[in-house]
Design an enzyme around this catalytic site. Sequence first.
Site, short mmCIF file in Angstrom:
data_model
loop_
_atom_site.label_atom_id
_atom_site.label_comp_id
_atom_site.label_asym_id
_atom_site.label_seq_id
_atom_site.Cartn_x
_atom_site.Cartn_y
_atom_site.Cartn_z
N LYS A 90 0.84 -1.26 0.02
CA LYS A 90 0.14 0.22 0.09
C LYS A 90 1.08 1.27 -0.31
CE LYS A 90 -3.71 -2.21 2.55
NZ LYS A 90 -4.26 -2.58 3.89
N GLN B 20 -3.69 -1.69 10.39
CA GLN B 20 -3.83 -2.88 9.76
C GLN B 20 -4.42 -3.88 10.71
OE1 GLN B 20 -3.06 -3.33 6.37
NE2 GLN B 20 -3.90 -5.34 6.78
N ASP C 261 -10.38 3.49 5.72
CA ASP C 261 -10.68 2.19 5.75
C ASP C 261 -12.27 2.03 5.56
OD1 ASP C 261 -9.32 -0.03 5.03
OD2 ASP C 261 -9.07 -0.80 7.06
#
Length: 296
Positions: A55, A99, A122
């Site tokens: 990413k 994450q 997200d």
Amino acid sequence: MSSARLIDGKAISAQIHSETQARTLALREKQGVIPGITFVRVGEDPASQAYVRMKGKKAGELGIHSDTVVLAETTSQADLLELIKKLNADPKVHGILVQAPLPKHIKEDEIFSAIDFRRDVDGFHPVNVGKLLLGQNPLFKPCTPAGVHELLIRTGVQLSGAEVVILGRGNIVGKPMAAILMQKDKHADATVTVLHSRSKNIAEHCRRADIIIAAMGQALFVKANMVKPGAVVIDVGVNRIDDSQAKNGYRLVGDVDFAPVSQVAGAITPNPGGVGPMTIAMLLSNTVRAAEMARP
């Protein structure tokens, strides 16, 4: 040889990246703003390391500034919350991604809720999830279902009135996917059935579907005899199965038994190369959107 049309996630994600890069350049030139995202990783999970690295690399290619904060596996929930508080207050940080999975002693829902919903690129803050369910245009939609939606739209799949079966009711894909596709919208208006581990007659439901979205986490679950001829099949799954011929002793497969299903389906995503690239594309598009909203 596959008879189904391949839905190329790599090509479509490249289109989105190009659009994101143009928006990034416009922000830089017109406002002097450089979109920024901070990745927070707790522990040394190899998959998480790889995801965050990937990413960050793509962000840099698009002109988006990224930082990665790595915390020890033993980091307390209080310390992680304190870090998020600091990131929320930093005007250069437009997006925050913690994450998952997190260590078991940390409550993921509390962590996601602590992120400023305007930086929740997200798409898992309760404000954004709630707005999605209510059809109130959330700032950000969860990246994987949003990516699937873009795949369907950009390949011209008819959604209005379509019978859609979603395999899996998880918070990351299944539930938000259903919410996206059932909205009263020109790119939705589908009739959605969500199936899960307690559902009965799964194969019968699937055979009625115009579109199957497989996100159960069960390797090769969708077989050819479960698919209506000409249906669209989207494979979200990532599963590890033993393979003595592979270098690591295993290989990754999706939830769909690709070769036989591709002989029946009208269109199908490969795996890899289907949904995966779209998740990163939507994340970085969301990051630029956050920067666009935050500009003076």
